[in-house]
Design a protein around this motif. Sequence first.
Motif, PDB file in Angstrom:
ATOM      1  N   ARG A  62      -9.817  67.114  31.644  1.00  0.00           N
ATOM      2  CA  ARG A  62     -10.030  66.373  30.396  1.00  0.00           C
ATOM      3  C   ARG A  62      -9.337  65.018  30.423  1.00  0.00           C
ATOM      4  O   ARG A  62      -9.873  64.030  29.913  1.00  0.00           O
ATOM      5  N   LEU A  63      -8.168  64.983  31.016  1.00  0.00           N
ATOM      6  CA  LEU A  63      -7.454  63.710  31.080  1.00  0.00           C
ATOM      7  C   LEU A  63      -8.143  62.730  32.024  1.00  0.00           C
ATOM      8  O   LEU A  63      -8.365  61.566  31.666  1.00  0.00           O
ATOM      9  N   ARG A  64      -8.509  63.190  33.204  1.00  0.00           N
ATOM     10  CA  ARG A  64      -9.072  62.294  34.213  1.00  0.00           C
ATOM     11  C   ARG A  64     -10.473  61.821  33.843  1.00  0.00           C
ATOM     12  O   ARG A  64     -10.817  60.660  34.067  1.00  0.00           O
ATOM     13  N   ARG A  65     -11.280  62.686  33.295  1.00  0.00           N
ATOM     14  CA  ARG A  65     -12.668  62.318  32.995  1.00  0.00           C
ATOM     15  C   ARG A  65     -12.835  61.643  31.641  1.00  0.00           C
ATOM     16  O   ARG A  65     -13.704  60.792  31.483  1.00  0.00           O
ATOM     17  N   HIS A  66     -11.997  62.050  30.681  1.00  0.00           N
ATOM     18  CA  HIS A  66     -12.284  61.640  29.310  1.00  0.00           C
ATOM     19  C   HIS A  66     -11.088  61.046  28.576  1.00  0.00           C
ATOM     20  O   HIS A  66     -11.176  60.754  27.386  1.00  0.00           O
ATOM     21  N   GLY A  67      -9.965  60.887  29.287  1.00  0.00           N
ATOM     22  CA  GLY A  67      -8.825  60.222  28.678  1.00  0.00           C
ATOM     23  C   GLY A  67      -8.161  60.990  27.561  1.00  0.00           C
ATOM     24  O   GLY A  67      -7.485  60.397  26.719  1.00  0.00           O
ATOM     25  N   ASP A  68      -8.335  62.315  27.532  1.00  0.00           N
ATOM     26  CA  ASP A  68      -7.713  63.140  26.496  1.00  0.00           C
ATOM     27  C   ASP A  68      -6.548  63.912  27.115  1.00  0.00           C
ATOM     28  O   ASP A  68      -6.747  64.918  27.805  1.00  0.00           O
ATOM     29  N   PRO A  69      -5.299  63.491  26.882  1.00  0.00           N
ATOM     30  CA  PRO A  69      -4.142  64.138  27.504  1.00  0.00           C
ATOM     31  C   PRO A  69      -3.537  65.270  26.678  1.00  0.00           C
ATOM     32  O   PRO A  69      -2.512  65.832  27.068  1.00  0.00           O
ATOM     33  N   THR A  70      -4.140  65.610  25.543  1.00  0.00           N
ATOM     34  CA  THR A  70      -3.499  66.547  24.618  1.00  0.00           C
ATOM     35  C   THR A  70      -3.194  67.883  25.279  1.00  0.00           C
ATOM     36  O   THR A  70      -2.082  68.414  25.163  1.00  0.00           O
ATOM     37  N   ASN A  71      -4.180  68.465  25.965  1.00  0.00           N
ATOM     38  CA  ASN A  71      -3.967  69.760  26.602  1.00  0.00           C
ATOM     39  C   ASN A  71      -2.889  69.693  27.673  1.00  0.00           C
ATOM     40  O   ASN A  71      -2.089  70.618  27.837  1.00  0.00           O
ATOM     41  N   LEU A  72      -2.854  68.587  28.405  1.00  0.00           N
ATOM     42  CA  LEU A  72      -1.866  68.446  29.478  1.00  0.00           C
ATOM     43  C   LEU A  72      -0.459  68.322  28.898  1.00  0.00           C
ATOM     44  O   LEU A  72       0.498  68.931  29.402  1.00  0.00           O
ATOM     45  N   VAL A  73      -0.319  67.542  27.844  1.00  0.00           N
ATOM     46  CA  VAL A  73       0.979  67.407  27.185  1.00  0.00           C
ATOM     47  C   VAL A  73       1.418  68.748  26.592  1.00  0.00           C
ATOM     48  O   VAL A  73       2.596  69.126  26.673  1.00  0.00           O
ATOM     49  N   LEU A  74       0.479  69.475  26.018  1.00  0.00           N
ATOM     50  CA  LEU A  74       0.781  70.798  25.479  1.00  0.00           C
ATOM     51  C   LEU A  74       1.264  71.725  26.587  1.00  0.00           C
ATOM     52  O   LEU A  74       2.262  72.445  26.424  1.00  0.00           O
ATOM     53  N   TRP A  75       0.586  71.704  27.727  1.00  0.00           N
ATOM     54  CA  TRP A  75       0.934  72.584  28.848  1.00  0.00           C
ATOM     55  C   TRP A  75       2.350  72.299  29.341  1.00  0.00           C
ATOM     56  O   TRP A  75       3.179  73.205  29.463  1.00  0.00           O
ATOM     57  N   PHE A  76       2.640  71.029  29.615  1.00  0.00           N
ATOM     58  CA  PHE A  76       3.959  70.684  30.141  1.00  0.00           C
ATOM     59  C   PHE A  76       5.033  70.719  29.050  1.00  0.00           C
ATOM     60  O   PHE A  76       6.200  70.991  29.329  1.00  0.00           O
ATOM     61  N   GLY A  77       4.644  70.449  27.798  1.00  0.00           N
ATOM     62  CA  GLY A  77       5.602  70.559  26.704  1.00  0.00           C
ATOM     63  C   GLY A  77       6.074  71.993  26.528  1.00  0.00           C
ATOM     64  O   GLY A  77       7.268  72.247  26.310  1.00  0.00           O
ATOM     65  N   ALA A  78       5.143  72.952  26.650  1.00  0.00           N
ATOM     66  CA  ALA A  78       5.515  74.360  26.560  1.00  0.00           C
ATOM     67  C   ALA A  78       6.418  74.762  27.720  1.00  0.00           C
ATOM     68  O   ALA A  78       7.379  75.526  27.545  1.00  0.00           O
ATOM     69  N   THR A  79       6.130  74.229  28.907  1.00  0.00           N
ATOM     70  CA  THR A  79       6.956  74.541  30.072  1.00  0.00           C
ATOM     71  C   THR A  79       8.352  73.940  29.923  1.00  0.00           C
ATOM     72  O   THR A  79       9.356  74.575  30.272  1.00  0.00           O
TER      73      THR A  79
END
Length: 383
Positions: A61-78
């Motif tokens: 989602r980040l690379r194709r569409h510029g939406d980092p929300t899921n990635l930030v959520l993933w690493f924020g939880a970690t």
Amino acid sequence: MADHCSNTFAELATELGFSCEEAGGLVEFRSPFALENWTLPVLELTIVAGAILALWYAIVRLRRHGDPTNLVLWFGATAYLFVIEPPLYFPAAFGIEEHVDTMFAHNVFTVDFLWGRLPLYIIAIYPLMATMAFGIVRMLGIFRRYGVLIGATCVGFVHHAFYEIFDHLGPQLRWWEWSVDNPINQPMFDSVPMGSVVVFAALWPMSLAFCVQYFVGRHVDDGRHFSGIELTWRTVVIGLLASVGTFVLPLPATVIGMSNTTVRGVVYALELAVLAVVAGVVLVRQWSQLRRDTEAAPQYTDPFVQRFSALYLAVFAFLWIASLPAFFDAVDGQTSNGDPIGNLWYTAACFAIAIASVLATFTVPRPQPTPDSPASATSEVSS
């Protein structure tokens, strides 16, 4: 690392079937066929595979569409995990042993870190559970319509349902063992401390979701793009502030119930009830509104969350069914092997909420793609 084998942890480890003194170093590998029982590798595979897929989808989602929300959520939880968990494993190393004794011990799995304290699947379960709960709420358009706080409350509620299905089964199958003599773990709700039922199942994901949506998600929804540096510092801040939120949100129960565990349990239950009523009403109202008004379709869909949430529920339904014979033969809350059982009725209610939440995402109108819109971007990923 025998110098960190406190008496409590050593006792819990022995009850689970391994020796604290013989637990490996920073990382240790075992055969999945040499674990306590067959459910451990099934759990491990399900959670670790889900977390890896969630990370992959977030990167797409980040690379194709510029939406980092899921990635930030993933690493924020970690990041939250590594702030919260180590002091619980090694209270002496952090100088808090006079205030916090060992609360629990995980069993050993195929991959373990930190001298048998931290199974790989525990690292994975934080971002996976957060991704599922956050994705369901985001797909229903609740953040857009009701704002950051109410959206985060709904995330906490959905996460609670998914997590308690797991939480009430683990002690019976020896995935971990609670120190029931530890005052922090009192009162117990059958085999689960009320602190786990409320704080770790509902309040920490609420805190994390609030931070993610406030610092990143709402800006992405408005079309803003972030640089790599911006995303990095925001993710670190999210992990730290989510930890603070986990301390602040349960304060009513912590303060009021300081000298009485029964009072603490009642206040915990009241906090959870308020969260459940608010989130339940909002989720049902939003779903009904979307069903009536097709033009109000949410601008986001997440095929990974939809599919993996269904798989997660199917796997845990299978694990629960496999555990029922020992559950029904239990006497005074313990199986013939001496393992504590969870609350079946509460788990059934959580299954119902989780299933309804997933089905809701399939029964609302899908976003109508337009060029360069988030909905269009998501449709490309799902195809």
